[in-house]
Enzyme design. Structure first.
Site, mmCIF file in Angstrom:
data_model
loop_
_atom_site.group_PDB
_atom_site.id
_atom_site.type_symbol
_atom_site.label_atom_id
_atom_site.label_comp_id
_atom_site.label_asym_id
_atom_site.label_seq_id
_atom_site.Cartn_x
_atom_site.Cartn_y
_atom_site.Cartn_z
ATOM 1 N N GLU A 1 -0.039 -0.921 5.658
ATOM 2 C CA GLU A 1 1.045 -0.534 6.560
ATOM 3 C C GLU A 1 0.976 0.955 6.896
ATOM 4 O O GLU A 1 1.430 1.370 7.958
ATOM 5 C CB GLU A 1 2.408 -0.846 5.915
ATOM 6 C CG GLU A 1 3.604 -0.729 6.875
ATOM 7 C CD GLU A 1 4.227 0.663 6.924
ATOM 8 O OE1 GLU A 1 5.025 0.901 7.849
ATOM 9 O OE2 GLU A 1 3.914 1.516 6.053
ATOM 10 N N ASP B 1 0.815 -1.219 0.000
ATOM 11 C CA ASP B 1 0.000 0.000 0.000
ATOM 12 C C ASP B 1 0.842 1.259 0.000
ATOM 13 O O ASP B 1 2.055 1.231 0.286
ATOM 14 C CB ASP B 1 -0.963 0.009 1.194
ATOM 15 C CG ASP B 1 -0.249 -0.006 2.539
ATOM 16 O OD1 ASP B 1 0.739 -0.768 2.689
ATOM 17 O OD2 ASP B 1 -0.676 0.735 3.446
#
Lengths: 353, 353
Positions: free
Chosen positions: A127, A73
């Protein structure tokens, strides 16, 4: 647009390809699908999927297993997609943090059917947002066996340096109390904000430790990150809360760090609100030493908290090592050096060949 | 229910009658209409109306004019209407603050066609809410001539004591500044919350004045009423704001009070956010001395800020004097002593007969 990935592409081109598959936290499905599909084409890997996380492992029966991990991400796109190349630099959201690291890991997965150590490749989601949604945390709870290993490399941006372990972090509220009164007759009350003066004095006088752990020097800090108090403009306040953040070196457990804060603010009401353990650098382990030899440079201590701590919690020593520039992370003008990506790939190949 | 008021009723009964006409701030029309109607029946008074405020004056050409004022509004009803009597106590919203005072003023208006001094009766709206909507403030701007006089009695609850003048109030923000940094590398920043320690030390060391003004002892106070700082749980904050409230005696003007605060926090950024002047008790004036003789008791200093300051701003010395118990104001169990209402009425009649 097909999201098929060609792992025989040059690592810089592969990075650009991955960057162009938008994957803001919580919206990683397209990229996770593409990563899973590409890895399933490799017969030497066993591939697992959990949510938008993908884990692929060799099963060669080597004496050691290493984990190579990266998150899929990015922070929200800021008008910085699609990617573009200018000279040696690849610009775009996630180029530094950390799709260049993901590209290196995918290249290794394809290029090394028989690595010198068994390898587990971990690509995970979420994250960049609140810790509770972190994909690596989820994997560590649901499938700790998928993350087992002797050493882990988290390919976060470090500008090609090895950053060992990470400092822990905890937040605590130091509460002072008083007694409300109308401010026109303040002597009937006890002012809780005034009572916070010695708390701030403790913080001002605090001397941070610089301990050496496993050969790396850390640098702690104990700081107010918030203060709040007050009921109304005409009321003597009965509560003031100073929120402190303690960043502690990996020679302390989270519990020891909490005990330290309680001792520093002895006599005060201390409420711990959140905390995350530190991680030792683990560079004394032979497989880590071999890694340092292979990629070169002088390891340094990681001061910020990172997901290496999650590996430490599983008993896996871990380091950060990646081609991105950490100063460019989360910037609108984020970029990565194509040469650094290639250097990183070369170092990792050397270690695992 | 008719809202006609009978000013020949006993003052306790009249209080109950007025209490039962609900008049939460902003919703005083029914009560203002009833007050206006009752006063217009009295041929010795000239009646004016502005919004929900009513002003009635005798025009006898006396050498002195006194103002008797009270607000018609109450704080929100809290299940404490209609009123009820238990022994000497009348319970209900507004009984103490300050419909008992309003009832006394209405009784005087009806009973004194030829008072010893010319009298101006002022009934106004919106005292219990933000200052900008205060009806007395509006009158002082639109019709200052309606409020002219040599002395004013504001019939706020004082438990039958004379409270002279009022202290002023001002608020200021004391700002400390720093430099943001990630809290993992706090030494790159400057912590603005830590920098607030000496501000709190100044407040802790501050010695409040107890000056005597026109024979009454005041009691000042300088206190933090708010503190705020913090950007995020992982950021060294670059700003902290301590909001202080200075309650100052009427020997200082608002400007002098501001200068004092600036001096106390010399070297700091000080922002003044609001302020209201103090009012001298004015008890040295002959008409005030006659008032004190008539109602009896020992005058004391008013420490809170009240609307007497608005009269002071118009050059009219003013005191608070009313039958309600200030400790019961704004309470769910609000009540007033019927005996105290009658005592108050008797004292005022004696002064003005």
């Amino acid at each position: 647009m097909s999201t098929r990935l060609d792992l025989t592409q040059d690592v810089g081109e592969l990075t650009a390809r991955i960057v162009d598959v938008e994957s803001v936290s919580g919206d990683e499905k397209a990229l996770a699908d593409a990563v899973e599909e590409a890895l399933r084409l490799l017969p030497h890997l066993t591939v697992e999927r959990d949510g938008e996380s993908v884990v692929a492992r060799t099963r060669l029966g080597r004496g050691e297993r290493v984990v190579i991990a990266g998150h899929l991400d990015t922070v929200p796109v800021a008008g910085n997609l699609p990617s573009r190349v200018e000279g040696d630099l690849l610009y775009g959201c996630g180029t530094s943090d950390m799709k260049s690291g993901v590209a290196v890991a995918l290249k290794l997965a394809a290029a090394l059917p028989e690595p010198s150590r068994d390898v587990t490749y971990v690509f995970y989601d979420c994250e960049e947002i609140e810790a509770e949604r972190n994909g690596l945390l989820r994997l560590s709870r649901r499938h700790p066996d998928w993350l087992a290993g002797d050493f882990a490399v988290l390919m976060e941006p470090t500008d090609g340096a090895i950053e060992g372990g990470c400092q822990g972090t905890l937040r605590a509220q130091i509460v002072t109390r008083g007694k409300r009164a109308h401010s026109a007759r303040s002597w009937f009350g006890v002012n809780a904000i005034h009572a916070a003066q010695p708390v701030l004095a403790i913080l001002n006088a605090y001397e941070a430790r610089l301990p050496v752990v496993d050969g790396l020097e850390y640098h702690e800090g104990l700081n107010a990150v918030g203060i709040g108090g007050g009921v109304a403009g005409n009321v003597i306040p009965d509560e003031c809360v100073v929120t402190v953040n303690y960043r502690f070196a990996p020679d302390l457990s989270l519990e020891e760090a909490q005990a330290h804060v309680s001792e520093v603010f002895e006599g005060y009401e201390v409420r711990f609100t959140d905390g995350a353990a530190a991680a030792r650098p683990g560079l004394t382990h032979p497989v880590a030493a071999a890694f340092v030899d292979a990629v070169g440079g002088t390891p340094r201590a990681k001061l910020g908290w990172t997901d290496v701590s999650l590996f430490a919690g599983l008993g896996v020593p871990a380091v950060n090592y990646g081609p991105g520039d950490p100063n460019m992370a989360h910037q609108q003008g984020e970029f990565v050096s194509l040469k650094k990506i290639a250097d990183c790939e070369r170092g990792m190949l050397g270690w695992l060949s």
